[in-house]
Design a protein around this motif. Structure first.
Motif, PDB file in Angstrom:
ATOM      1  N   VAL A   1      -6.178   6.680  -5.575  1.00 47.35           N
ATOM      2  CA  VAL A   1      -5.940   5.830  -4.398  1.00 47.35           C
ATOM      3  C   VAL A   1      -7.144   4.956  -4.057  1.00 47.35           C
ATOM      4  O   VAL A   1      -7.027   4.055  -3.219  1.00 47.35           O
TER       5      VAL A   1
ATOM      6  N   SER B   1       0.992   3.921  -3.153  1.00 43.88           N
ATOM      7  CA  SER B   1       0.618   5.330  -2.975  1.00 43.88           C
ATOM      8  C   SER B   1       1.778   6.259  -3.329  1.00 43.88           C
ATOM      9  O   SER B   1       1.560   7.375  -3.805  1.00 43.88           O
TER      10      SER B   1
ATOM     11  N   GLU C   1       0.829  -1.210   0.000  1.00 44.93           N
ATOM     12  CA  GLU C   1       0.000   0.000   0.000  1.00 44.93           C
ATOM     13  C   GLU C   1       0.862   1.257   0.000  1.00 44.93           C
ATOM     14  O   GLU C   1       0.578   2.232  -0.700  1.00 44.93           O
TER      15      GLU C   1
ATOM     16  N   ILE D   1      -1.088   4.232   3.133  1.00 40.59           N
ATOM     17  CA  ILE D   1      -1.456   4.960   1.910  1.00 40.59           C
ATOM     18  C   ILE D   1      -1.224   6.455   2.090  1.00 40.59           C
ATOM     19  O   ILE D   1      -0.621   7.123   1.239  1.00 40.59           O
TER      20      ILE D   1
END
Length: 252
Positions: free
Chosen positions: A203, A176, A172, A241
């Motif tokens: 996202v 991101s 993640e 993220i």
């Protein structure tokens, strides 16, 4: 207990625990897993089964047996189709369309022959989700196509890291990071208009929506241990993220 009943009891435990593990591993809420396991045991002729389910393990005992068995759960992903297939097999067993042995065999087959969509289909879906939600949330259609591309690339980075490195939350974070970098470059070189809009849309395929929803459902159902654990897990994904995006915004 005679040998036949003992053998049937062992097979019932194996089948029920395996069904529950598959469901938990693929994103089912705890209350549904408990209900499915209890129904399997009841339909197999053991109405007084006891089961305790968390997202890291399942403990179960059946009627007239003092010992309990534990099924550990070490991996968790998201595959709602597998959950639906386990539920379908449970209903067939309840309707006596299949017997316990066939139920167990089909669970083994389901676990080792999962039917996943091809990677290109998953990537295309991530692209469409990203672009569509960018329009829905921000109403900025000129950034639709670039958001689709960046969302797809971010998801591919997430998918690739998951295949290479079994480290929780790293995929993640790096996904991101890729999204933040590409969004900044897209606006800088005038391929897009609003960096915030592009990032918000891109996202979305990485956001842990199902774990967060299941955490709330588990808490409302009284499964506090699993609900809080799922909530923390979803929060850690969200932090990963957000940290990746924030790092790129600070660096560039």
């Amino acid at each position: 207990m005679d040998d036949v009943t003992t053998s049937k009891g062992n097979l019932t435990l194996k089948t029920a625990l395996q069904a529950g593990r598959i469901m938990i591993e693929n994103g089912s809420e705890v209350s549904r897993v408990e209900d499915t396991i209890n129904r399997i045991a009841q339909n197999a002729g053991f109405p007084n089964s006891k089961v305790y389910v968390t997202i890291t393990g399942i403990m179960m005992s059946i009627s007239d047996r003092g010992e309990a068995q534990i099924e550990p759960i070490s991996t968790r992903t998201l595959d709602l189709e597998k959950i639906a297939q386990v539920n379908d097999l449970s209903r067939k067993f309840a309707a006596e369309a299949i017997d316990l042995e066939a139920f167990s065999d089909q669970l083994d087959y389901l676990e080792h022959h999962s039917a996943y969509f091809p990677v290109w289909v998953q990537a295309l879906s991530a692209a469409l989700v990203s672009g569509t939600l960018e329009v829905v949330f921000r109403a900025n259609p000129p950034d639709f196509w670039i958001t689709c591309i960046i969302g797809m690339v971010g998801w591919l980075v997430y998918f690739g890291i998951n295949q290479l490195v079994k480290v929780r939350f790293l995929s993640e974070f790096l996904g991101s990071v890729a999204i933040g970098l590409l969004a900044i470059l897209a606006v800088k070189y005038q391929f897009g208009h609003s960096m915030d809009d592009i990032i918000i849309g891109s996202v979305m395929p990485l956001v842990p929506g199902v774990p967060l929803t299941n955490a709330v459902r588990d808490i409302l159902a009284g499964d506090l241990v699993s609900g809080i654990a799922r909530g923390v897990e979803a929060l850690m994904s969200a932090i990963a993220i957000g940290s990746g995006i924030a790092m790129m915004l600070q660096i560039l």
